[in-house]
Design an enzyme around this catalytic site. Structure first.
Site, PDB file in Angstrom:
ATOM      1  N   TYR A  17       0.802  -1.239   0.000  1.00 29.10           N
ATOM      2  CA  TYR A  17       0.000   0.000   0.000  1.00 29.10           C
ATOM      3  C   TYR A  17       0.832   1.286   0.000  1.00 29.10           C
ATOM      4  O   TYR A  17       0.277   2.385  -0.069  1.00 29.10           O
ATOM      5  CB  TYR A  17      -0.966  -0.021   1.190  1.00 29.10           C
ATOM      6  CG  TYR A  17      -2.002  -1.122   1.057  1.00 29.10           C
ATOM      7  CD1 TYR A  17      -2.991  -1.028   0.085  1.00 29.10           C
ATOM      8  CD2 TYR A  17      -1.974  -2.253   1.867  1.00 29.10           C
ATOM      9  CE1 TYR A  17      -3.939  -2.037  -0.073  1.00 29.10           C
ATOM     10  CE2 TYR A  17      -2.922  -3.269   1.724  1.00 29.10           C
ATOM     11  CZ  TYR A  17      -3.900  -3.150   0.753  1.00 29.10           C
ATOM     12  OH  TYR A  17      -4.821  -4.146   0.593  1.00 29.10           O
TER      13      TYR A  17
ATOM     14  N   HIS B 107      -8.382   0.578  -6.954  1.00 32.34           N
ATOM     15  CA  HIS B 107      -7.675  -0.181  -5.910  1.00 32.34           C
ATOM     16  C   HIS B 107      -6.224   0.273  -5.909  1.00 32.34           C
ATOM     17  O   HIS B 107      -5.599   0.335  -6.978  1.00 32.34           O
ATOM     18  CB  HIS B 107      -7.759  -1.690  -6.156  1.00 32.34           C
ATOM     19  CG  HIS B 107      -9.156  -2.203  -6.033  1.00 32.34           C
ATOM     20  ND1 HIS B 107      -9.769  -2.366  -4.808  1.00 32.34           N
ATOM     21  CD2 HIS B 107     -10.065  -2.535  -6.971  1.00 32.34           C
ATOM     22  CE1 HIS B 107     -11.006  -2.791  -5.008  1.00 32.34           C
ATOM     23  NE2 HIS B 107     -11.217  -2.901  -6.305  1.00 32.34           N
TER      24      HIS B 107
HETATM   25  C1  DQA Z   1      -7.840  -2.613  -1.781  1.00 30.18           C
HETATM   26  C2  DQA Z   1      -7.679  -4.062  -2.238  1.00 30.18           C
HETATM   27  C3  DQA Z   1      -8.603  -4.980  -1.468  1.00 30.18           C
HETATM   28  O1  DQA Z   1      -8.423  -6.319  -1.884  1.00 30.18           O
HETATM   29  C4  DQA Z   1      -8.274  -4.897   0.007  1.00 30.18           C
HETATM   30  O2  DQA Z   1      -9.170  -5.716   0.748  1.00 30.18           O
HETATM   31  C5  DQA Z   1      -8.243  -3.505   0.530  1.00 30.18           C
HETATM   32  C6  DQA Z   1      -7.649  -2.469  -0.286  1.00 30.18           C
HETATM   33  C7  DQA Z   1      -6.834  -1.695  -2.486  1.00 30.18           C
HETATM   34  O3  DQA Z   1      -7.049  -0.489  -2.495  1.00 30.18           O
HETATM   35  O4  DQA Z   1      -5.820  -2.173  -2.993  1.00 30.18           O
HETATM   36  O5  DQA Z   1      -8.616  -3.239   1.666  1.00 30.18           O
HETATM   37  O6  DQA Z   1      -9.148  -2.180  -2.135  1.00 30.18           O
END
Ligand code: DQA
Length: 143
Positions: free
Chosen positions: A22, A99
């Site tokens: 992230y 995402h």
């Molecule tokens: C997410 C990807 C999802 O699989 C995960 O559960 C998240 C974040 C992303 O922004 O990459 O909480 O949505």
């Protein structure tokens, strides 16, 4: 153009989640960045985040009478929440799913999205920049 940006479950703590996945950005840094891009791109943005699925659905309903475009990152709900599917189905305006991480390159269960078939575009695995791309896509749609 008025755009609502809804971030869902666990995105409040995105800055504490695996930085390799992230990038270490906090939700407030992310939202500040989105507001800055919105002002550069000359559109009005409202960013919201919640860990409550019902609240996320309520905010989709609120946006029905306000937004000209929608950006959604429902987090893990993306992969199983039919309630969110049904709420998103109500939008007559373009919706972009974002995402931060590349959900297609992670666990198999992350490859499915309930928003499939409902969204105008998906922006995946581009980190915070994905939200800028989503804003640009929505603005291009409206012109
Ligand atoms: C997410 C990807 C999802 O699989 C995960 O559960 C998240 C974040 C992303 O922004 O990459 O909480 O949505």
């Amino acid at each position: 153009m008025r755009i609502v940006v809804l971030n869902g479950v666990n995105l409040d703590v995105v800055g504490r989640r695996d930085p390799d996945v992230y990038g270490g950005i906090t939700i407030s840094e992310l939202e500040t960045q989105i507001y800055e891009w919105a002002s550069e791109l000359d559109c009005t943005v409202r960013c919201r985040q919640t860990n409550s699925e019902g609240e996320f659905v309520d905010w989709c309903h609120d946006a029905l009478d306000w937004a000209d475009g929608v950006i959604l990152n429902p987090g893990a709900w993306s992969h199983y929440s039919w309630a969110i599917h049904d709420a998103v189905e109500l939008f007559a305006v373009p919706v972009v799913e974002v995402h931060l991480s590349d959900v297609n390159a992670r666990e198999k269960w992350r490859r499915f999205s309930v928003l499939e078939g409902l969204v105008t575009a998906r922006v995946i695995g581009k980190g915070p920049e994905g939200y800028r791309e989503a804003l640009e896509l929505l603005l291009a749609k409206s012109s």
